[in-house]
Write an enzyme that holds these catalytic residues in place. Structure first.
Site, mmCIF file in Angstrom:
data_model
loop_
_atom_site.group_PDB
_atom_site.id
_atom_site.type_symbol
_atom_site.label_atom_id
_atom_site.label_comp_id
_atom_site.label_asym_id
_atom_site.label_seq_id
_atom_site.Cartn_x
_atom_site.Cartn_y
_atom_site.Cartn_z
ATOM 1 N N SER A 69 0.821 -1.214 0.000
ATOM 2 C CA SER A 69 0.000 0.000 0.000
ATOM 3 C C SER A 69 0.858 1.268 0.000
ATOM 4 C CB SER A 69 -0.919 0.011 1.222
ATOM 5 O OG SER A 69 -1.694 -1.161 1.259
HETATM 6 N N1 SAM Z 1 -0.996 -4.956 3.911
HETATM 7 C C1 SAM Z 1 -0.226 -5.233 2.732
HETATM 8 C C2 SAM Z 1 1.174 -4.687 2.786
HETATM 9 O O1 SAM Z 1 1.511 -3.974 3.738
HETATM 10 O O2 SAM Z 1 1.931 -5.011 1.868
HETATM 11 C C3 SAM Z 1 -0.889 -4.778 1.464
HETATM 12 C C4 SAM Z 1 -1.917 -5.714 1.083
HETATM 13 S S1 SAM Z 1 -2.471 -5.791 -0.568
HETATM 14 C C5 SAM Z 1 -3.102 -4.193 -0.853
HETATM 15 C C6 SAM Z 1 -3.904 -6.787 -0.224
HETATM 16 C C7 SAM Z 1 -3.605 -8.200 0.209
HETATM 17 O O3 SAM Z 1 -4.813 -8.804 0.612
HETATM 18 C C8 SAM Z 1 -3.037 -9.061 -0.912
HETATM 19 O O4 SAM Z 1 -1.821 -9.632 -0.525
HETATM 20 C C9 SAM Z 1 -4.113 -10.120 -1.116
HETATM 21 O O5 SAM Z 1 -3.620 -11.379 -1.498
HETATM 22 C C10 SAM Z 1 -4.746 -10.161 0.264
HETATM 23 N N2 SAM Z 1 -6.096 -10.734 0.301
HETATM 24 C C11 SAM Z 1 -7.139 -10.526 -0.550
HETATM 25 N N3 SAM Z 1 -8.203 -11.237 -0.143
HETATM 26 C C12 SAM Z 1 -7.835 -11.896 0.988
HETATM 27 C C13 SAM Z 1 -8.486 -12.791 1.884
HETATM 28 N N4 SAM Z 1 -9.760 -13.183 1.699
HETATM 29 N N5 SAM Z 1 -7.798 -13.273 2.928
HETATM 30 C C14 SAM Z 1 -6.500 -12.911 3.146
HETATM 31 N N6 SAM Z 1 -5.827 -12.073 2.342
HETATM 32 C C15 SAM Z 1 -6.484 -11.572 1.280
#
Ligand code: SAM
Length: 218
Positions: A69
């Site tokens: 992010s």
């Molecule tokens: N917090 C992260 C960082 O600091 O790098 C950024 C996260 S990225 C914007 C969103 C993340 O949510 C992705 O890695 C994606 O795989 C994960 N994601 C999406 N749906 C999900 C779910 N149902 N359960 C767990 N993770 C999920």
């Protein structure tokens, strides 16, 4: 503020100061959060090929169609998450692990869930490398939260959905806070839910753009 992971890696203090200055220019004022962002080596959370851009205020790709992010958004979400002085925080969407590493310096314990296994493996390696012993990570579908350690004082979701999953609302403690991007791709807003006994109060904050919260795990 707990473990300071200052000085790891090659980036100059000036590069990090510039990022913090930029966040201030955008109106972000929480100095505790700014100090943690300054001290957290974001270049370790992206591929080496992108490390020269790690202190730009922008989201960057981390593989598998996902992103780390934008620092401004991390700052705003962190500020909302810690406002009730939480001991225990759940993050859904570990991604690179950067947001969890920021939180780990501000709260007692971070639980984080990621659905894409190779991303979680890398994030765990980074937590170890930085000596962050208060982060526990799970490979699972975060729509279900992480019931074993519930309730949580704050829950942070770093992927967007049209609705907040019921399991997450249920795993929030009394007076707990849940922060999540809600809405379709071009019309998402950060939403803050505060649980008051069995009533959930909702506030809306700035527009954001997050990858979608998906189901299942891979
Ligand atoms: N917090 C992260 C960082 O600091 O790098 C950024 C996260 S990225 C914007 C969103 C993340 O949510 C992705 O890695 C994606 O795989 C994960 N994601 C999406 N749906 C999900 C779910 N149902 N359960 C767990 N993770 C999920």
């Amino acid at each position: 503020m707990k473990s300071i992971i200052r000085g790891i890696g090659m980036t100059s203090q000036r590069t990090r100061d510039r990022l913090v200055e930029r966040l201030r220019q955008q109106g972000f004022r929480n100095e505790t959060v700014l100090n943690v962002i300054r001290d957290t080596p974001r270049h370790l959370f992206v591929d080496e090929a992108l490390s020269s851009r790690a202190y730009e205020d922008t989201a960057l790709p981390i593989g598998y169609g996902q992103t780390i992010s934008q620092p401004y958004v991390v700052a705003v979400m962190t500020d909302l998450v810690i406002a009730n002085h939480p001991g225990k925080v759940l993050e859904v969407g570990t991604g690179s692990g950067y947001q969890a590493a920021v939180l780990a310096q501000l709260v007692d314990k971070v639980y984080t869930v990621e659905r894409i296994s190779p991303l979680l493996t890398r994030a765990r390696r980074r937590f170890r490398q930085l000596g962050l012993q208060n982060v526990r990570a799970s490979h699972d579908d975060g729509n279900m939260g992480w019931a074993a350690f519930a309730p949580y004082d704050s829950i942070l979701v770093t992927a967007a959905a049209a609705e907040i999953p019921d399991s997450l609302l249920e795993q929030l403690s009394r007076n707990g806070r849940l922060i999540m991007p809600v809405g379709e791709r071009d019309r998402q807003r950060l939403v803050l839910i505060t649980r008051k006994e069995d009533v959930y109060e909702q506030e809306e904050f700035e527009p954001v753009s997050f990858v979608p919260l998906l189901g299942g795990h891979q």
